[in-house]
Design a protein around this motif. Sequence first.
Motif, PDB file in Angstrom:
ATOM      1  N   ASN A   1      11.299  23.453 -13.816  1.00 47.78           N
ATOM      2  CA  ASN A   1      10.290  23.918 -14.646  1.00 47.78           C
ATOM      3  C   ASN A   1       8.974  24.660 -14.218  1.00 47.78           C
ATOM      4  O   ASN A   1       8.086  25.605 -14.793  1.00 47.78           O
ATOM      5  CB  ASN A   1      10.240  23.431 -15.794  1.00 47.78           C
ATOM      6  N   GLY A   2       7.794  24.096 -13.081  1.00 43.78           N
ATOM      7  CA  GLY A   2       7.065  24.244 -12.149  1.00 43.78           C
ATOM      8  C   GLY A   2       7.188  25.910 -11.819  1.00 43.78           C
ATOM      9  O   GLY A   2       6.234  27.295 -12.331  1.00 43.78           O
ATOM     10  N   HIS A   3       8.267  26.373 -10.936  1.00 43.89           N
ATOM     11  CA  HIS A   3       8.769  27.536 -10.833  1.00 43.89           C
ATOM     12  C   HIS A   3       8.865  28.279 -12.059  1.00 43.89           C
ATOM     13  O   HIS A   3       8.526  30.216 -12.006  1.00 43.89           O
ATOM     14  CB  HIS A   3      10.279  27.747 -10.577  1.00 43.89           C
ATOM     15  N   ALA A   4      10.078  28.231 -12.785  1.00 44.37           N
ATOM     16  CA  ALA A   4      10.200  28.663 -13.779  1.00 44.37           C
ATOM     17  C   ALA A   4       8.556  29.580 -14.822  1.00 44.37           C
ATOM     18  O   ALA A   4       8.334  30.393 -15.203  1.00 44.37           O
ATOM     19  CB  ALA A   4      10.835  28.648 -15.205  1.00 44.37           C
ATOM     20  N   LEU A   5       7.731  28.970 -14.939  1.00 48.80           N
ATOM     21  CA  LEU A   5       6.104  28.997 -15.481  1.00 48.80           C
ATOM     22  C   LEU A   5       5.825  29.847 -15.109  1.00 48.80           C
ATOM     23  O   LEU A   5       5.961  30.757 -15.053  1.00 48.80           O
ATOM     24  CB  LEU A   5       5.800  27.455 -15.612  1.00 48.80           C
ATOM     25  N   LEU A   6       5.800  29.613 -13.582  1.00 50.31           N
ATOM     26  CA  LEU A   6       5.241  30.896 -12.363  1.00 50.31           C
ATOM     27  C   LEU A   6       5.616  32.017 -11.973  1.00 50.31           C
ATOM     28  O   LEU A   6       5.206  33.064 -12.929  1.00 50.31           O
ATOM     29  CB  LEU A   6       5.104  30.216 -10.566  1.00 50.31           C
ATOM     30  N   MET A   7       7.406  32.919 -12.812  1.00 52.01           N
ATOM     31  CA  MET A   7       8.176  33.261 -12.970  1.00 52.01           C
ATOM     32  C   MET A   7       7.537  34.024 -14.139  1.00 52.01           C
ATOM     33  O   MET A   7       7.535  35.315 -14.422  1.00 52.01           O
ATOM     34  CB  MET A   7       9.381  32.906 -13.049  1.00 52.01           C
ATOM     35  N   THR A   8       7.998  33.563 -15.297  1.00 50.78           N
ATOM     36  CA  THR A   8       7.280  33.869 -16.586  1.00 50.78           C
ATOM     37  C   THR A   8       6.162  34.068 -16.504  1.00 50.78           C
ATOM     38  O   THR A   8       5.503  35.507 -18.108  1.00 50.78           O
ATOM     39  CB  THR A   8       7.454  32.695 -17.783  1.00 50.78           C
ATOM     40  N   ASP A   9       5.022  33.486 -16.586  1.00 53.32           N
ATOM     41  CA  ASP A   9       3.681  33.671 -16.356  1.00 53.32           C
ATOM     42  C   ASP A   9       3.363  35.285 -15.496  1.00 53.32           C
ATOM     43  O   ASP A   9       2.050  36.179 -15.659  1.00 53.32           O
ATOM     44  CB  ASP A   9       3.078  33.008 -15.634  1.00 53.32           C
ATOM     45  N   THR A  10       4.317  35.469 -14.976  1.00 56.16           N
ATOM     46  CA  THR A  10       4.387  36.562 -14.127  1.00 56.16           C
ATOM     47  C   THR A  10       3.781  37.802 -14.645  1.00 56.16           C
ATOM     48  O   THR A  10       3.995  38.894 -14.680  1.00 56.16           O
ATOM     49  CB  THR A  10       4.299  36.482 -12.477  1.00 56.16           C
TER      50      THR A  10
ATOM     51  N   HIS B   1      20.857  26.967 -10.237  1.00 56.52           N
ATOM     52  CA  HIS B   1      20.710  28.132 -10.519  1.00 56.52           C
ATOM     53  C   HIS B   1      21.174  28.716 -12.110  1.00 56.52           C
ATOM     54  O   HIS B   1      20.513  29.162 -13.433  1.00 56.52           O
ATOM     55  CB  HIS B   1      20.369  29.607  -9.970  1.00 56.52           C
ATOM     56  N   GLU B   2      22.504  28.277 -12.269  1.00 55.95           N
ATOM     57  CA  GLU B   2      22.747  28.841 -13.466  1.00 55.95           C
ATOM     58  C   GLU B   2      22.991  28.318 -14.714  1.00 55.95           C
ATOM     59  O   GLU B   2      22.956  29.000 -15.972  1.00 55.95           O
ATOM     60  CB  GLU B   2      25.341  28.537 -13.468  1.00 55.95           C
ATOM     61  N   MET B   3      22.806  26.785 -14.688  1.00 61.22           N
ATOM     62  CA  MET B   3      22.187  25.892 -15.730  1.00 61.22           C
ATOM     63  C   MET B   3      20.638  26.318 -15.960  1.00 61.22           C
ATOM     64  O   MET B   3      20.308  26.738 -17.086  1.00 61.22           O
ATOM     65  CB  MET B   3      22.491  24.428 -15.108  1.00 61.22           C
ATOM     66  N   VAL B   4      20.042  26.936 -15.124  1.00 61.62           N
ATOM     67  CA  VAL B   4      18.629  27.511 -15.780  1.00 61.62           C
ATOM     68  C   VAL B   4      18.619  28.162 -16.703  1.00 61.62           C
ATOM     69  O   VAL B   4      17.873  28.413 -17.143  1.00 61.62           O
ATOM     70  CB  VAL B   4      17.662  27.987 -14.757  1.00 61.62           C
ATOM     71  N   LEU B   5      19.471  29.308 -16.922  1.00 60.71           N
ATOM     72  CA  LEU B   5      20.099  30.802 -16.987  1.00 60.71           C
ATOM     73  C   LEU B   5      20.390  30.136 -18.505  1.00 60.71           C
ATOM     74  O   LEU B   5      19.992  30.642 -19.887  1.00 60.71           O
ATOM     75  CB  LEU B   5      20.710  32.042 -16.457  1.00 60.71           C
ATOM     76  N   GLU B   6      21.553  29.351 -18.550  1.00 59.49           N
ATOM     77  CA  GLU B   6      22.262  28.790 -19.209  1.00 59.49           C
ATOM     78  C   GLU B   6      20.728  28.656 -20.266  1.00 59.49           C
ATOM     79  O   GLU B   6      21.538  28.393 -21.544  1.00 59.49           O
ATOM     80  CB  GLU B   6      23.345  27.909 -19.208  1.00 59.49           C
ATOM     81  N   ASP B   7      20.152  27.281 -20.062  1.00 58.78           N
ATOM     82  CA  ASP B   7      19.274  26.695 -20.877  1.00 58.78           C
ATOM     83  C   ASP B   7      18.491  27.725 -21.635  1.00 58.78           C
ATOM     84  O   ASP B   7      17.375  26.996 -22.111  1.00 58.78           O
ATOM     85  CB  ASP B   7      19.675  25.200 -19.414  1.00 58.78           C
ATOM     86  N   GLY B   8      18.455  28.789 -21.002  1.00 58.91           N
ATOM     87  CA  GLY B   8      17.192  29.406 -21.699  1.00 58.91           C
ATOM     88  C   GLY B   8      15.722  29.264 -20.849  1.00 58.91           C
ATOM     89  O   GLY B   8      14.607  29.660 -21.442  1.00 58.91           O
ATOM     90  N   VAL B   9      15.574  28.141 -19.575  1.00 56.76           N
ATOM     91  CA  VAL B   9      14.215  28.450 -18.992  1.00 56.76           C
ATOM     92  C   VAL B   9      13.956  29.830 -18.479  1.00 56.76           C
ATOM     93  O   VAL B   9      12.768  29.817 -18.454  1.00 56.76           O
ATOM     94  CB  VAL B   9      14.458  27.018 -18.045  1.00 56.76           C
TER      95      VAL B   9
ATOM     96  N   GLY C   1      10.768  16.644 -19.047  1.00 56.25           N
ATOM     97  CA  GLY C   1      10.123  18.752 -18.935  1.00 56.25           C
ATOM     98  C   GLY C   1       9.779  19.044 -17.888  1.00 56.25           C
ATOM     99  O   GLY C   1       9.720  20.080 -17.576  1.00 56.25           O
ATOM    100  N   PHE C   2      10.526  18.153 -16.485  1.00 55.94           N
ATOM    101  CA  PHE C   2      10.137  18.862 -15.199  1.00 55.94           C
ATOM    102  C   PHE C   2      11.526  19.938 -14.798  1.00 55.94           C
ATOM    103  O   PHE C   2      10.975  20.480 -13.857  1.00 55.94           O
ATOM    104  CB  PHE C   2      10.095  17.278 -14.127  1.00 55.94           C
ATOM    105  N   MET C   3      12.538  19.446 -14.950  1.00 54.56           N
ATOM    106  CA  MET C   3      12.992  19.913 -14.494  1.00 54.56           C
ATOM    107  C   MET C   3      14.483  19.989 -15.769  1.00 54.56           C
ATOM    108  O   MET C   3      15.252  19.207 -16.355  1.00 54.56           O
ATOM    109  CB  MET C   3      14.223  19.612 -13.867  1.00 54.56           C
ATOM    110  N   CYS C   4      15.347  21.491 -16.328  1.00 54.45           N
ATOM    111  CA  CYS C   4      15.748  21.465 -17.624  1.00 54.45           C
ATOM    112  C   CYS C   4      17.521  20.234 -16.915  1.00 54.45           C
ATOM    113  O   CYS C   4      18.053  19.933 -16.290  1.00 54.45           O
ATOM    114  CB  CYS C   4      17.000  22.939 -17.808  1.00 54.45           C
ATOM    115  N   LEU C   5      18.459  19.653 -18.591  1.00 55.47           N
ATOM    116  CA  LEU C   5      19.148  19.289 -18.278  1.00 55.47           C
ATOM    117  C   LEU C   5      19.915  18.954 -17.241  1.00 55.47           C
ATOM    118  O   LEU C   5      21.041  18.079 -16.327  1.00 55.47           O
ATOM    119  CB  LEU C   5      19.123  18.393 -19.207  1.00 55.47           C
ATOM    120  N   GLY C   6      20.632  20.064 -17.624  1.00 57.76           N
ATOM    121  CA  GLY C   6      21.890  20.977 -16.696  1.00 57.76           C
ATOM    122  C   GLY C   6      21.452  21.231 -15.356  1.00 57.76           C
ATOM    123  O   GLY C   6      22.437  20.768 -15.214  1.00 57.76           O
TER     124      GLY C   6
END
Length: 467
Positions: free
Chosen positions: A258-267, A304-312, A436-441
């Motif tokens: 989720n730290g990576h995801a935060l960086l990408m969404t903040d960008t 990565h598929e699960m990160v997309l499916e979980d809406g991260v 909150g560190f990584m999505c469960l999937g």
Amino acid sequence: MASLFLKTPGPSQSLPKTHKTHFVLPQNLPLSWRSKYRAGPPAVAAAVRIRCGLIDPDGGKLVELIVEEPQRDLKRRQALSLPQIKLSKIDIQWVHVLSEGWASPLKGFMRESEFLQTLHFNSLRLGDGSVVNMSVPIVLAIDDSNKNNIGDSSSVVLVDDKDNPIAILNDIEIYKHNKEERTARTWGTTAPGLPYAEQAITHAGNWLIGGDLEVIEPIKYHDGLDRFRLSPAELRDEFTRRNADAVFAFQLRNPVHNGHALLMTDTRRRLLEMGYKNPVLLLHPLGGYTKADDVPLEWRMKQHEMVLEDGVLDPETTVVSIFPSPMHYAGPTEVQWHAKARINAGANFYIVGRDPAGMGHPLEKRDLYDADHGKKVLSMAPGLERLNILPFKVAAYDKTQNGMTFFDPSRPQDFLFISGTKMRALAKNKENPPDGFMCLGGWKVLVDYYDSLTPSENGRVPEPVPV
């Protein structure tokens, strides 16, 4: 995995939550703006000049070296009369890279002049006097018997381990392979134990052969992931179809937390504040050779598929594709190659993190490279002036918010840094990270991967296979 990201939404379509698509990244800032960027959004909004459209490839035109369909049988017949060179798996990955134009304007394996420019200047000077970045040698090694067999021939055929013709190399040049110089200038050390060097250089032939490539047909791996291996031309078409006015690229060879995801969404948020209307993320995991203790590509793609499916990450504004290059782990030298290749795919923003392409010293308990040198080198590298470098903001687990947030140095006691080593240890032991560190999937995929490495009935532990 069978249906993973097979379709992409059009600009006017809305995506249901379960829809799957490619991933994509953002685009270009003027060089003069970079120092102001550190001041935050207000300074950015005042300083940036919006430039819409995709960045031009190096050399002005994307190089594509795959023979057109009507000519392929002719090339196969021609190959029958040529001296053969057998390719390793890594060699085939480099043929793939060259064939699709990731290394534009290179038209084949490097001849000696290109090899020396790469080693000594990290760049190539073109015929018009302009300079493009090229920091990693893309070369093909041959041994004495190959050299003798080639004789006076001006062309050779490159074949796989089953003698199937992969490509023809024309107008060849053979020159000495100085392995020590190549290793020292690429890694800054000749210490034994450098993964790529051990795999592809130490035991390679004493000669290098360069020339112009004709790749007989597109390189495929038949591993269930070929649909993610979008070429630079295909990525540019996808960005254009989505009406992207900025593309920001994020490379990784690890699972997305989720730290990576935060960086990408903040960008993306910051690019919107600058005035871009539709910045797109190119999430671009490395898909070539990696060292044996890295998570294999197949498992990373599942995660990565699960990160997309979980809406991260938002599938509407993300394109996921596999970057076919092998990994050197050559730190500030290699990160230039990673950035340059994304220019050819149309990205004009590149996110760079701590110690990009780095690794631990093979003999000593320390990092091989200074963790900050990668981003500093990128900001100064010849031939990368058109690319806007976005330094990684440090994200950590905030115990007060039970999630990943950007680190606040005024309250360091509230943050927990979960290293890759710690993450792997938790997954191996089937322990959960903090909520909150990584999505469960995504976390379950990691646990399943390490569980697959547990001792089998005969007591042997399956080895991770480098991809």
